[in-house]
Motif scaffolding. Sequence first.
Motif, PDB file in Angstrom:
ATOM      1  N   LYS A  38       3.167  -2.127  18.995  1.00 41.51           N
ATOM      2  CA  LYS A  38       3.265  -1.510  20.341  1.00 41.51           C
ATOM      3  C   LYS A  38       3.695   0.010  20.234  1.00 41.51           C
ATOM      4  O   LYS A  38       3.389   0.611  20.840  1.00 41.51           O
ATOM      5  N   ARG A  39       4.848   0.073  19.586  1.00 43.59           N
ATOM      6  CA  ARG A  39       5.701   1.352  19.808  1.00 43.59           C
ATOM      7  C   ARG A  39       4.704   2.431  18.917  1.00 43.59           C
ATOM      8  O   ARG A  39       4.608   3.591  19.650  1.00 43.59           O
ATOM      9  N   ALA A  40       4.104   2.146  17.910  1.00 41.03           N
ATOM     10  CA  ALA A  40       3.231   2.998  17.177  1.00 41.03           C
ATOM     11  C   ALA A  40       1.890   3.380  17.949  1.00 41.03           C
ATOM     12  O   ALA A  40       1.998   4.575  18.085  1.00 41.03           O
ATOM     13  N   PHE A  41       1.302   2.496  18.465  1.00 40.74           N
ATOM     14  CA  PHE A  41       0.266   2.901  19.270  1.00 40.74           C
ATOM     15  C   PHE A  41       0.597   3.654  20.563  1.00 40.74           C
ATOM     16  O   PHE A  41      -0.006   4.504  20.833  1.00 40.74           O
ATOM     17  N   ARG A  42       1.844   3.285  21.240  1.00 44.48           N
ATOM     18  CA  ARG A  42       2.206   4.271  22.393  1.00 44.48           C
ATOM     19  C   ARG A  42       2.644   5.310  21.800  1.00 44.48           C
ATOM     20  O   ARG A  42       2.185   6.469  22.524  1.00 44.48           O
ATOM     21  N   GLU A  43       3.188   5.543  20.814  1.00 40.21           N
ATOM     22  CA  GLU A  43       3.586   6.965  20.387  1.00 40.21           C
ATOM     23  C   GLU A  43       2.312   7.969  20.017  1.00 40.21           C
ATOM     24  O   GLU A  43       2.470   9.048  20.680  1.00 40.21           O
ATOM     25  N   VAL A  44       1.349   7.205  19.521  1.00 38.89           N
ATOM     26  CA  VAL A  44       0.120   7.920  19.205  1.00 38.89           C
ATOM     27  C   VAL A  44      -0.657   8.200  20.532  1.00 38.89           C
ATOM     28  O   VAL A  44      -1.056   9.444  20.776  1.00 38.89           O
ATOM     29  N   TYR A  45      -0.704   7.342  21.256  1.00 36.00           N
ATOM     30  CA  TYR A  45      -1.528   7.603  22.655  1.00 36.00           C
ATOM     31  C   TYR A  45      -0.858   8.880  23.386  1.00 36.00           C
ATOM     32  O   TYR A  45      -1.679   9.437  24.114  1.00 36.00           O
ATOM     33  N   MET A  46       0.468   8.507  23.483  1.00 38.68           N
ATOM     34  CA  MET A  46       1.103   9.556  24.285  1.00 38.68           C
ATOM     35  C   MET A  46       1.221  10.902  23.732  1.00 38.68           C
ATOM     36  O   MET A  46       1.724  11.824  24.342  1.00 38.68           O
ATOM     37  N   SER A  47       0.886  11.117  22.501  1.00 38.12           N
ATOM     38  CA  SER A  47       1.566  12.041  21.742  1.00 38.12           C
ATOM     39  C   SER A  47       1.113  13.706  22.395  1.00 38.12           C
ATOM     40  O   SER A  47      -0.156  13.785  22.573  1.00 38.12           O
ATOM     41  N   GLY A  48       1.903  14.380  22.452  1.00 36.99           N
ATOM     42  CA  GLY A  48       1.706  15.534  22.986  1.00 36.99           C
ATOM     43  C   GLY A  48       1.322  15.566  24.592  1.00 36.99           C
ATOM     44  O   GLY A  48       0.953  16.860  25.176  1.00 36.99           O
ATOM     45  N   VAL A 107       2.044   9.554  10.530  1.00 36.55           N
ATOM     46  CA  VAL A 107       3.239   9.048   9.623  1.00 36.55           C
ATOM     47  C   VAL A 107       4.479   8.495  10.419  1.00 36.55           C
ATOM     48  O   VAL A 107       4.911   8.960  11.431  1.00 36.55           O
ATOM     49  N   ARG A 108       5.033   7.539   9.980  1.00 37.79           N
ATOM     50  CA  ARG A 108       6.067   6.631  10.513  1.00 37.79           C
ATOM     51  C   ARG A 108       7.361   7.461  10.050  1.00 37.79           C
ATOM     52  O   ARG A 108       7.780   7.471   9.127  1.00 37.79           O
ATOM     53  N   GLY A 109       8.025   8.082  11.104  1.00 36.25           N
ATOM     54  CA  GLY A 109       9.305   8.668  11.015  1.00 36.25           C
ATOM     55  C   GLY A 109      10.255   8.071  11.549  1.00 36.25           C
ATOM     56  O   GLY A 109      10.220   7.441  12.775  1.00 36.25           O
ATOM     57  N   ASN A 110      11.598   7.787  10.937  1.00 34.53           N
ATOM     58  CA  ASN A 110      12.574   7.468  11.786  1.00 34.53           C
ATOM     59  C   ASN A 110      13.354   8.686  11.987  1.00 34.53           C
ATOM     60  O   ASN A 110      13.212   9.577  12.005  1.00 34.53           O
ATOM     61  N   ARG A 111      14.069   8.212  13.363  1.00 30.78           N
ATOM     62  CA  ARG A 111      14.766   9.229  14.387  1.00 30.78           C
ATOM     63  C   ARG A 111      15.528  10.396  13.497  1.00 30.78           C
ATOM     64  O   ARG A 111      15.308  11.406  13.783  1.00 30.78           O
ATOM     65  N   GLY A 147       0.663  -1.124   0.096  1.00 28.81           N
ATOM     66  CA  GLY A 147       0.105  -0.253  -0.100  1.00 28.81           C
ATOM     67  C   GLY A 147       0.803   1.322  -0.049  1.00 28.81           C
ATOM     68  O   GLY A 147       2.004   1.226   0.502  1.00 28.81           O
ATOM     69  N   PHE A 148       0.222   2.190  -0.707  1.00 30.72           N
ATOM     70  CA  PHE A 148       1.200   3.557  -0.813  1.00 30.72           C
ATOM     71  C   PHE A 148       0.851   4.350   0.441  1.00 30.72           C
ATOM     72  O   PHE A 148       1.688   5.184   0.830  1.00 30.72           O
ATOM     73  N   LEU A 149      -0.677   4.303   0.975  1.00 35.22           N
ATOM     74  CA  LEU A 149      -0.800   5.258   2.247  1.00 35.22           C
ATOM     75  C   LEU A 149      -0.677   4.681   3.396  1.00 35.22           C
ATOM     76  O   LEU A 149      -0.589   5.304   4.466  1.00 35.22           O
ATOM     77  N   GLY A 150      -0.395   3.408   3.425  1.00 33.64           N
ATOM     78  CA  GLY A 150      -0.175   2.663   4.729  1.00 33.64           C
ATOM     79  C   GLY A 150       1.128   3.120   5.116  1.00 33.64           C
ATOM     80  O   GLY A 150       2.115   3.424   4.606  1.00 33.64           O
ATOM     81  N   GLU A 151       1.211   3.280   6.543  1.00 31.19           N
ATOM     82  CA  GLU A 151       2.644   3.814   7.241  1.00 31.19           C
ATOM     83  C   GLU A 151       3.555   2.736   8.030  1.00 31.19           C
ATOM     84  O   GLU A 151       4.658   2.566   8.006  1.00 31.19           O
ATOM     85  N   TRP A 152       2.594   1.975   8.662  1.00 33.04           N
ATOM     86  CA  TRP A 152       3.500   1.262   9.765  1.00 33.04           C
ATOM     87  C   TRP A 152       3.430  -0.277   9.267  1.00 33.04           C
ATOM     88  O   TRP A 152       2.486  -0.876   8.742  1.00 33.04           O
ATOM     89  N   ARG A 153       4.564  -0.962   9.624  1.00 37.17           N
ATOM     90  CA  ARG A 153       4.660  -2.329   9.522  1.00 37.17           C
ATOM     91  C   ARG A 153       3.777  -2.915  10.930  1.00 37.17           C
ATOM     92  O   ARG A 153       4.053  -2.496  11.945  1.00 37.17           O
TER      93      ARG A 153
END
Lengths: 418, 418, 418, 418
Positions: free
Chosen positions: A166-176, A390-394, A155-161
């Motif tokens: 776990k990391r993704a959800f936590r990142e979104v949940y805690m964001s800001g 969006v999935r971004g690397n460090r 997919g072109f629109l999909g971002e995360w594997r």
Amino acid sequence: VRCAVTGTRHFSSSLAHREIRSIRELPDRVFATFDETKTHELLALHWPTPPRNVLITKKERSPEITSSLTELAKHISSTYPSIGLILESEVAAELHEQLPFPVYTIQDENVADYAEKVDLVATLGGDGTILHASALFATCQNVPPVLSFSMGTLGFLGEWRFDEYKRAFREVYMSGAGVRYGSNLFDELPANETQQAQSKQDISQDLPPEWASLRGKSMGQGRSARILLRNRLKCQIRSADGAPTSPAPTYAMNEVIIHRGLSPHLAVVDVLIGGKFLTSAVADGMIVSTPTGSTAYSLSSGGSIVHPLVSSLLLTPICPRSLSFRPLVLPAHVPISLRLSTHNRAKEIDVSIDGIRQNHGLQQGMEVHVWGEGVRDRDGVWRGGVPSVVRGNRDGTEDHWVGGLNGLLKFNYPFGQA
Amino acid sequence: VRCAVTGTRHFSSSLAHREIRSIRELPDRVFATFDETKTHELLALHWPTPPRNVLITKKERSPEITSSLTELAKHISSTYPSIGLILESEVAAELHEQLPFPVYTIQDENVADYAEKVDLVATLGGDGTILHASALFATCQNVPPVLSFSMGTLGFLGEWRFDEYKRAFREVYMSGAGVRYGSNLFDELPANETQQAQSKQDISQDLPPEWASLRGKSMGQGRSARILLRNRLKCQIRSADGAPTSPAPTYAMNEVIIHRGLSPHLAVVDVLIGGKFLTSAVADGMIVSTPTGSTAYSLSSGGSIVHPLVSSLLLTPICPRSLSFRPLVLPAHVPISLRLSTHNRAKEIDVSIDGIRQNHGLQQGMEVHVWGEGVRDRDGVWRGGVPSVVRGNRDGTEDHWVGGLNGLLKFNYPFGQA
Amino acid sequence: VRCAVTGTRHFSSSLAHREIRSIRELPDRVFATFDETKTHELLALHWPTPPRNVLITKKERSPEITSSLTELAKHISSTYPSIGLILESEVAAELHEQLPFPVYTIQDENVADYAEKVDLVATLGGDGTILHASALFATCQNVPPVLSFSMGTLGFLGEWRFDEYKRAFREVYMSGAGVRYGSNLFDELPANETQQAQSKQDISQDLPPEWASLRGKSMGQGRSARILLRNRLKCQIRSADGAPTSPAPTYAMNEVIIHRGLSPHLAVVDVLIGGKFLTSAVADGMIVSTPTGSTAYSLSSGGSIVHPLVSSLLLTPICPRSLSFRPLVLPAHVPISLRLSTHNRAKEIDVSIDGIRQNHGLQQGMEVHVWGEGVRDRDGVWRGGVPSVVRGNRDGTEDHWVGGLNGLLKFNYPFGQA
Amino acid sequence: VRCAVTGTRHFSSSLAHREIRSIRELPDRVFATFDETKTHELLALHWPTPPRNVLITKKERSPEITSSLTELAKHISSTYPSIGLILESEVAAELHEQLPFPVYTIQDENVADYAEKVDLVATLGGDGTILHASALFATCQNVPPVLSFSMGTLGFLGEWRFDEYKRAFREVYMSGAGVRYGSNLFDELPANETQQAQSKQDISQDLPPEWASLRGKSMGQGRSARILLRNRLKCQIRSADGAPTSPAPTYAMNEVIIHRGLSPHLAVVDVLIGGKFLTSAVADGMIVSTPTGSTAYSLSSGGSIVHPLVSSLLLTPICPRSLSFRPLVLPAHVPISLRLSTHNRAKEIDVSIDGIRQNHGLQQGMEVHVWGEGVRDRDGVWRGGVPSVVRGNRDGTEDHWVGGLNGLLKFNYPFGQA
Ligand SMILES: NC(=O)C1=CN([C@@H]2O[C@H](COP(=O)(O)OP(=O)(O)OC[C@H]3O[C@@H](n4cnc5c(N)ncnc54)[C@H](O)[C@@H]3O)[C@@H](O)[C@H]2O)C=CC1
Ligand SMILES: NC(=O)C1=CN([C@@H]2O[C@H](COP(=O)(O)OP(=O)(O)OC[C@H]3O[C@@H](n4cnc5c(N)ncnc54)[C@H](O)[C@@H]3O)[C@@H](O)[C@H]2O)C=CC1
Ligand SMILES: NC(=O)C1=CN([C@@H]2O[C@H](COP(=O)(O)OP(=O)(O)OC[C@H]3O[C@@H](n4cnc5c(N)ncnc54)[C@H](O)[C@@H]3O)[C@@H](O)[C@H]2O)C=CC1
Ligand SMILES: NC(=O)C1=CN([C@@H]2O[C@H](COP(=O)(O)OP(=O)(O)OC[C@H]3O[C@@H](n4cnc5c(N)ncnc54)[C@H](O)[C@@H]3O)[C@@H](O)[C@H]2O)C=CC1
């Protein structure tokens, strides 16, 4: 367009297992905001309070994806116990027996309820699944943030594997989480301090317990999730006398298309830009696309690739009977009308939105009226669009869009043996 | 494929008026031959004996064209009394009351009868009418010469203006009349004298009366009509085990197309060239076109324009989901197969020939097998194709194809005010 | 154009080492013929007597390729002692000291001598090296067979990997050896027996010793090399009064191009087809290409890909200032003229043939006149073109052209992660 | 970049005839502002005080245009006596003898002086003349309003017919005259009243005499000229170590191009977007274009047509050796770098800006760095770009850009006879 909540509802405190409950029992939606940052051109996701109602959608008929959904649901339920999980009704019916906690769903296919309750969407599937999730909010101005996992399906629109969930959800949940509660935890400070200051005023100093309990863990809450606000387009069918045939416009993430469908004959479509006649197209069909949709059907029809941050609409013909119909890129705020000509041989023509053929076609003299969605209001506040996490690397060396062009679309793929 | 005449039939000597008769009552077909000339690259039409059975087809639902047909029919009947006029059955039913002579038609829609009787076809309408006439001979190797009048409707294939019909018809009728009856009347001598000598042997020296009676008139019989043999393609549907689903191939003048039709999902089609796998196309559809068809659907899909004298087949994708699917031009004699992949989402896909959707689609594993029609047999004799009577002006400064590109398709239309 | 050998020459029997000799000392050229076969659509190479004079060309400035050339030269010299090796003069100068046998070369850059002596060409390099080899025969109707090794440098025209050189050379050397000496050794019998019978008559029954001595080896002489006769185009510059500026046309393998070059302004070029005005092109330049060249510059300019067996010329504009200049594919036998318009701003425009900018440009009113080379003469004998030795695998599953599209040009390269 | 005026200068009160004076003698530049309006999407031109210094440029070597320039100059001089006329030095030299008033020009080709003096530019010629005028301000952030007359030469950028010059000039001269001097004369009120209020403060209530004297005439000063702010791009050459080779960027109206020029070999160019590697292009060249330039070279190279109000940059390859290099439309604020690869065969490659080949090419490792010009500053004030005076008809039915597509570029030109 109103997406506001009506009626009364109660938060059910006794959570029975293996139960399907009404989405209306969930607490009111928490609206995220999106702030500019100093370090990159995307927006930073910011929750005023921790998100509570999470919708998970998935691709149909894939046992593998279904089991991934179960895994994700269990993880969220155990790690974030205050979250209520929402599933689409068939998915809820299919899975609730396997889930050791209640799931919520809409009743009587009343999709408008999603807009009133869903804080965050997670999708498991391909681009079609994201389009489908977006379509659940097709009449709503505020789509919740979308966290998409591409599941084998390219997919072109999909971002995360999915293995990053776990990391993704936590990142979104805690964001800001840190931003309004003192300290300089937040490494990507909003560009506009004053704007922030304003919204800070009525917020208490103490971090809510849902966030506080997660603090010690490895990933600081200072990090915010990056949001690409994907502009949608709005469209409305108008009858020959100019009157809209629906009370509110429909939003699309990719495009609206008219196509001759099964009629063997070329369609004849008058095109108006800003109410002024541009041309009469003789073609298989016409596409009005968002920049996001520029890599979808419009690309196959010869359109240019337009970066999602270019505020614009694409007008791309499908197999035009003309040597000189070059695709156009137009300002998002100028409306485009596709009017079925009275010279069209068939009485009606198909209309599709984001790949879904509409029940009602366009009759001669009728038009599809399309214009871009603004993603910034008069006061400079970002809103609207499909807020895609969006999935971004460090180190910031990776750019998702560029990566998609090269890795997926094989853009300018080098000649050679390999 | 045999198109030969079977059974006995008699020429009806008492021609009753306003009557519809069976085409089977007409005398056997006269087959024209096509000879190379020294003066131009087209072929010269040559009748061994005067043509007798003329089919006139017309565009539907145009009162104006219907009245032109009546005018043409009356002219032929009065000027060339030995000619029998054939109409399609609905046209015969519609018009025979207005015609002071009998008309012939097929019975029970047995279109194979056309191939056995028709010496010459005249079409009144646009390109669609010519395609339709060609389709009446879709299973026959020898299409009669086609004299096409474009009727207001703009057409790329149409050659003559209707107001030229007297000259045009006479030119075709007399074409090559002189060649086998002594004299050097024929101003465009065949390139290959020996070939001619051979066919002359069993022909009497006296000009048939039908021709002789027209001799004195202004336009000498020496002049021959110019023929462009438009290569057709042949196609045959094959089931998954490779067996053809029809006894004989179908001929197409423009193209054969497979298209996703109403399925919202991209089609997946495996393409084989000369039996070898080329690529797996993900697209709205695929076109295999003749050079004649290169200015039809293939053009709209981005194909190059190929001159009708280039022996080739075009493979042009319709809205391919790929950045790198450039249209291909392949040798006419190498077969192309379009096989519906088992990865295709829908079970079946639409097949269209020359703009007509076929009753049966293509199922997964089945293929459309396409190859070019040769227009020259082993002995160098020109045959096959759609022999189109080309309108040429005397001084040869005009070229129909070039004229069509410029005048009609607006090829390289100059920028500027006008 | 005559390429025949004139004058007397002697074969030097005392072969001194490390010596450069004149190509004129070599025996007369042996002309190969090319026969149709029953098993595939390519032609079978047939030597009447064993080839004797072999030209090896190489890419410049690549030490690696130079050492490969040395290796190949030594192999040929030791395995085929009757062969004389020809090198281009700089290469001869560079290498003769390292070669334990004499090498032959032309004198005073008199390239016409190649055509009179060279039986076979081997190239080591990329497409540019093949184009260069072809250019050595740019005024000659009979190019010797070309055996091309692609050397790391990716190439579309190159056929063989260098590590296959022993097999490849032997295959070419022996090709058709059995055919005229009784027996059914030849596994790919010519399609046309009578044609063969005729040429067999004056040939003795005994296999020449050069071939006989190689018989016992693993690969039978029955196998013939497969030849793709790549059509060239012919071009000639004509002055404003229509007179050619050179006595003979120049042949090109890829294309002839006119280009504005350093002039900042768009070129204005009148295009004529078969002597009739087609259009006035306003563009950076114009390409007239062979089917072989369709994957070169024409491809970059948006032209279709045309199979080398489609007899045609491509007319492709370079950056035309028009929305409606679609590339054209025209019959090979109809001449195309590109005439520099008197409206062109600059007085002169660049002309390039196969990537080589010509010393003289085209002035206003002058034209490049281009037409296709026929590769079959009146009697059906195949000749002309660039006879390229095609690498085929035994089972015939591989097609070089299709392989090149997919492997090299990444034709319809599938979207996706890999 | 500073464009501010330095040094002292005096307005010469004794205007001698037929005299060339230094531009430095003219009063300081008057800067126009551009306001949003409620009635259309273009901006309204607003002079704080009447413009005084007008530069007229013209196409070279056209006697007709030269005489038009004389006519326009005389009209301005007699109707607007307070205006000083500026000509380019060669034009001044050519014409001052024929003009009964002094003309001003720069000295020693010090083009920077234009930016310090010119209030308004009028151009007579085609698009090239407008590009040339724009180039006179190529290092300046504030281009004066440009009033362009297309002179027979067809042009896409030109707005006015010369025979409209009296109305056109008056409209521009008076534009916004009423707005700050009380009253509601101005029929197109700025959208943002507060923004206006701020700038009104230090301006006196009395209409300046230059404007007051023109009041009675037919066309009220209430009407304002419509301005299309054409975004430019900025570019800067950087050496291999990343250092800019010039102190300030150069602005372009159409595009910056790198091209192989006379090198016969394909260029190899690395492309970076926002500092991140996108792709390595193998092509004749690369174009980075503004939306304005999308109808220039980029169009010829296959780019989409982008409306001038879409804030973006186009990346369009010229004849790329790739099947999959689709043109891109990128956000204006993200910089694009074109870096000459060390794999490029030639040491240097040509750089052109708006059709002018630059003296210095790009060497291996060096890059052209390009980014869009913002046309709105942090406070929402419109500035920058090329402020083009758009010709609008009263009823607003005509749109210049749409008119240009249809009338000039023959966009989607209908097939058919006419
Ligand atoms: N998007 C497109 O361009 C489409 C094209 N077609 C073409 O239409 C053909 C059927 O024609 P109709 O029944 O009249 O359908 P139609 O009424 O839809 O008209 C097709 C148009 O194509 C033109 N045309 C047909 N053959 C041509 C040729 N060989 N060269 C140049 N122009 C040509 C006709 O003049 C007409 O303008 C099909 O064979 C197909 O090639 C059919 C569907 C869509
Ligand atoms: N010929 C074509 O290219 C066609 C394209 N479509 C596209 O498919 C979309 C619907 O998607 P599905 O329901 O999954 O249909 P589908 O199963 O037919 O797949 C469409 C393909 O397009 C891809 N795609 C969808 N949106 C994309 C985007 N914004 N950028 C890049 N790739 C994208 C998907 O990954 C998938 O490969 C429509 O919005 C339309 O854009 C639909 C029909 C034909
Ligand atoms: N192959 C091509 O299309 C080429 C185009 N050009 C363009 O020419 C421009 C320079 O113009 P001139 O000095 O007059 O060169 P020129 O005399 O070669 O004419 C260029 C043509 O482009 C037109 N043009 C220029 N800017 C345009 C725009 N923004 N939109 C639509 N049409 C436009 C002009 O009217 C003229 O017809 C360059 O900026 C470049 O864009 C330059 C070289 C080749
Ligand atoms: N923009 C472009 O695509 C340009 C292409 N060329 C082509 O380059 C040719 C000259 O080649 P070189 O001297 O090696 O120049 P070069 O070193 O610039 O390389 C040209 C490229 O084209 C490839 N090529 C050449 N002929 C080909 C063919 N028939 N099919 C597929 N690929 C082919 C070569 O492998 C090489 O990658 C010219 O005949 C012209 O066709 C030349 C200039 C520009």
